[in-house]
Design a protein around this motif. Structure first.
Motif, short mmCIF file in Angstrom:
data_model
loop_
_atom_site.label_atom_id
_atom_site.label_comp_id
_atom_site.label_asym_id
_atom_site.label_seq_id
_atom_site.Cartn_x
_atom_site.Cartn_y
_atom_site.Cartn_z
N ALA A 15 -3.03 10.99 -0.07
CA ALA A 15 -2.20 9.87 -0.56
C ALA A 15 -0.74 10.10 -0.18
CB ALA A 15 -2.35 9.72 -2.07
N SER A 16 -0.27 11.32 -0.33
CA SER A 16 1.11 11.64 0.02
C SER A 16 1.35 11.50 1.52
CB SER A 16 1.43 13.07 -0.43
OG SER A 16 2.74 13.41 -0.08
N LEU A 34 1.14 3.91 -3.12
CA LEU A 34 0.85 5.34 -2.96
C LEU A 34 2.07 6.19 -3.26
CD1 LEU A 34 -1.37 5.21 0.25
CD2 LEU A 34 -2.10 5.72 -2.09
N GLU A 66 -7.15 14.94 -2.26
CA GLU A 66 -6.94 13.48 -2.28
C GLU A 66 -5.48 13.14 -2.55
OE1 GLU A 66 -11.35 11.93 -3.70
OE2 GLU A 66 -9.95 12.69 -5.21
N TRP A 67 -4.82 13.93 -3.41
CA TRP A 67 -3.39 13.73 -3.64
C TRP A 67 -2.60 13.99 -2.35
CZ3 TRP A 67 -1.35 11.10 -7.36
CH2 TRP A 67 -1.94 11.04 -8.61
N ARG A 92 2.46 11.72 -10.23
CA ARG A 92 1.20 12.47 -10.24
C ARG A 92 0.95 13.18 -11.57
NH1 ARG A 92 -0.74 17.28 -6.06
NH2 ARG A 92 -2.60 17.84 -7.25
N THR A 98 0.85 -1.19 0.00
CA THR A 98 0.00 0.00 0.00
C THR A 98 0.88 1.24 0.00
OG1 THR A 98 -1.73 -1.17 1.20
CG2 THR A 98 -1.82 1.24 1.22
#
Length: 159
Positions: A60-61, A23, A56-57, A30, A19
């Motif tokens: 994720a980061s 990510l 959302e980015w 990106r 995971t």
């Protein structure tokens, strides 16, 4: 775009560190992912809804960052040819002290993730328990020459 040719990594349910790797790779690429998603020739109109928003980015980061040191620790433990139980508590205490501690520049989300991870590690490994101090892995760590001067079992964990 100056990025190496790499495939995106798929999450594998039986390998939790995949995971973090998925990510991390997604965040690294990106711009490419976004360009592909908005390209009318490459992406169907219905699939454009999968394009991540800026928030959302960021999530994720943050998740990839929060899990990074856990991934390193996991890889250390399973890549060693002869893993010693004496490594368990120095790694756990190091993660709790250094990686999962609060930092002034942590976002609210990052603080909550670290707290959740910290609580789960405390629940599983119980570094503050006297039973843990008397366990074979803890005794092996205390007696192991590699950990002689690391002071990983601080009074912070011994309540």
């Amino acid at each position: 775009m100056g990025l190496p040719d790499q495939e995106l990594i798929q999450d594998v349910p039986t390998r939790w560190n995949s995971t973090q790797q998925m990510l991390q790779r997604l965040v690294e690429h990106r711009l490419v992912v976004t360009d592909v998603m908005i390209n009318l020739r490459l992406t169907k109109k219905n699939d454009r809804a999968l394009l991540l928003t800026d928030s959302e980015w960021e999530i994720a980061s943050n998740i990839a960052d929060a899990l990074r040191d856990l991934t390193v620790a996991t890889e250390f433990m399973y890549k060693e040819q002869y893993v010693s139980s004496s490594d368990i508590y120095p790694v756990v205490c190091g993660l709790l002290t250094n990686s999962l501690g609060s930092a002034d520049d942590d976002s609210d989300l990052m603080q909550r993730m670290k707290e959740c991870l910290r609580d789960e590690m405390m629940r599983r490994y119980k570094p503050g328990s006297m039973d843990t101090v008397a366990s074979i892995p803890a005794i092996a760590s205390i007696l192991g020459i590699r950990h002689k001067r690391l002071n990983f079992m601080t009074t912070h964990y011994l309540r």
